[in-house]
Enzyme design. Structure first.
Site, PDB file in Angstrom:
ATOM      1  N   LYS A   5      -3.383 -13.258 -25.842  1.00 48.01           N
ATOM      2  CA  LYS A   5      -2.565 -12.864 -27.010  1.00 48.01           C
ATOM      3  C   LYS A   5      -1.322 -12.392 -26.658  1.00 48.01           C
ATOM      4  CE  LYS A   5      -2.495 -10.066 -31.270  1.00 48.01           C
ATOM      5  NZ  LYS A   5      -3.059  -9.223 -32.199  1.00 48.01           N
ATOM      6  N   LYS A  37      -2.783 -17.306 -28.606  1.00 51.77           N
ATOM      7  CA  LYS A  37      -2.107 -16.877 -29.851  1.00 51.77           C
ATOM      8  C   LYS A  37      -0.607 -16.481 -29.237  1.00 51.77           C
ATOM      9  CE  LYS A  37      -1.976 -13.465 -33.187  1.00 51.77           C
ATOM     10  NZ  LYS A  37      -2.413 -12.191 -33.851  1.00 51.77           N
TER      11      LYS A  37
HETATM   12  C1  PBG Z   1      -4.017  -7.453 -35.321  1.00 51.42           C
HETATM   13  C2  PBG Z   1      -3.239  -8.715 -35.413  1.00 51.42           C
HETATM   14  C3  PBG Z   1      -2.085  -9.430 -35.553  1.00 51.42           C
HETATM   15  C4  PBG Z   1      -2.058 -10.857 -35.726  1.00 51.42           C
HETATM   16  C5  PBG Z   1      -3.638 -10.994 -35.834  1.00 51.42           C
HETATM   17  N1  PBG Z   1      -4.294  -9.881 -35.616  1.00 51.42           N
HETATM   18  C6  PBG Z   1      -0.760  -8.562 -35.352  1.00 51.42           C
HETATM   19  C7  PBG Z   1       0.044  -8.041 -34.176  1.00 51.42           C
HETATM   20  O1  PBG Z   1      -0.723  -8.299 -33.108  1.00 51.42           O
HETATM   21  O2  PBG Z   1       0.768  -7.528 -34.180  1.00 51.42           O
HETATM   22  C8  PBG Z   1      -0.982 -11.732 -35.941  1.00 51.42           C
HETATM   23  C9  PBG Z   1      -1.221 -12.818 -36.869  1.00 51.42           C
HETATM   24  C10 PBG Z   1      -0.003 -13.588 -37.309  1.00 51.42           C
HETATM   25  O3  PBG Z   1       1.182 -13.184 -37.179  1.00 51.42           O
HETATM   26  O4  PBG Z   1      -0.215 -14.432 -38.003  1.00 51.42           O
HETATM   27  N2  PBG Z   1      -3.437  -6.965 -34.089  1.00 51.42           N
END
Ligand code: PBG
Length: 324
Positions: free
Chosen positions: A195, A248
């Site tokens: 991520k 992601k």
């Molecule tokens: C929680 C989380 C996030 C997303 C999914 N889970 C936000 C982040 O990490 O700031 C992002 C999902 C999206 O942008 O569609 N931490």
């Protein structure tokens, strides 16, 4: 074989030939639809930068999940917007927290759809970071126990799968241990393994009201410049007991999805994030892109890169197109 003996255009002559040799197929079976649960009744609050998406109170959320089910979408992913945020993220693991309530209601009212929960703290902390703060920094090991407790509370409410997204080292192992000890050894973990600290989460932070109040997430989410490090992250998650590996965002990281596919034999998921959705919506609103074609081409490309499943805000729209 070379030109003129070999002419690739022969098999592109018409749609029937193209169908015969098509390598990648997109199916509703590959899609997971993210949803935002909020407190109250009859609440349907539009999310400005994500047209067609809303914060929904549990009563309306159930209806949306029923619609997903009718379209054949196999799973939804739940995020929660609690009424109160605090330093301890207590809304994340509360028995009657917003996600726990939503899961219970969905499991009670809708059959044959998987409920996956995002396991993170940023929606529940008053500072908006994904973990516990110690001396101005997100403290890794203090956060692990809270994440495990949150995951167990989701499983208790009936979640079919948990998806840890906080990017704390050791989170998958700690959650696996917590689930197993609580008797949920059959609940799988969809690990947000690679991520990235991405600007493409911008619209989501409006949707989930989870933007950090100070600093950014670069001390825990990955540097967008790194590909080899994603493999190390995924290796750790495999060892810690992940059942599915996620990359992601999706479109700017198709190379990472491909490497995940080639280097691991676990199922691979890709998160087509809020900013990827917003870009297509915005360009379509301006008349600059054909929205439906851009959506289908993007989702097909993510599958071609190697993703078995795609978490996408387009899931319902794509399912409708695939139904025709
Ligand atoms: C929680 C989380 C996030 C997303 C999914 N889970 C936000 C982040 O990490 O700031 C992002 C999902 C999206 O942008 O569609 N931490």
């Amino acid at each position: 074989m070379n030109f003129p003996e070999y002419r690739p255009r022969r098999l592109r002559k018409n749609e029937l030939f193209r169908k015969l040799i098509r390598e990648t197929r997109l199916s509703v079976d590959n899609l997971i639809f993210p949803l935002f649960a909020t407190v109250g009744k009859g609440v349907k609050k539009p999310i400005g930068s994500m047209p067609g998406h809303f914060q929904l109170s549990v009563d309306l959320l159930v209806k949306e999940v029923q619609e997903c089910r009718a379209l054949g979408i196999p799973a939804v992913l739940l995020f929660g917007i609690p009424d109160k945020k605090d330093e301890a993220a207590s809304g994340a693991f509360a028995r009657d927290g917003i996600v726990q309530q939503a899961v219970r209601r969905i499991k009670d009212k809708v059959s044959d759809i998987l409920v996956v929960t995002d396991v993170c703290l940023c929606e529940y902390t008053d500072h908006g970071h994904c973990g516990m703060i110690e001396k101005g920094e997100v403290h890794n090991d203090m956060t692990l126990e809270v994440l495990a407790e949150t995951a167990v509370s989701h499983a208790k409410a009936g979640a079919d799968m948990v998806a840890p997204s906080a990017m704390m080292d050791g989170q998958v192992g700690m959650i696996r241990e917590g689930l197993d000890e609580a008797g949920y050894e059959t609940v799988p973990i969809l690990a947000y393994s690679a991520k990235y600290a991405s600007c493409f989460y911008g619209p989501f932070r409006e949707a989930a009201e989870s933007a950090p109040r100070f600093g950014d997430r670069k001390a825990y989410q990955m540097d967008p410049a790194n590909g080899d490090e994603a493999i190390r992250e995924m290796n750790l998650d495999v060892q810690e007991g992940a059942d599915i590996l996620m990359v992601k965002p999706a479109l700017p990281y198709l190379d990472v999805i491909r490497r995940a596919r080639e280097e691991f034999d676990l199922p691979v998921a890709a998160y087509n994030v809020s900013g990827e959705f917003a870009m297509i919506k915005a360009a379509a609103q301006l008349g600059w892109l054909d929205e439906e074609k851009a959506m289908m081409e993007s989702l097909t490309a993510i599958r071609r890169a190697g993703a078995d499943m795609i978490l996408t805000y387009f899931a319902m729209e794509a399912a409708r197109v695939l139904q025709r």
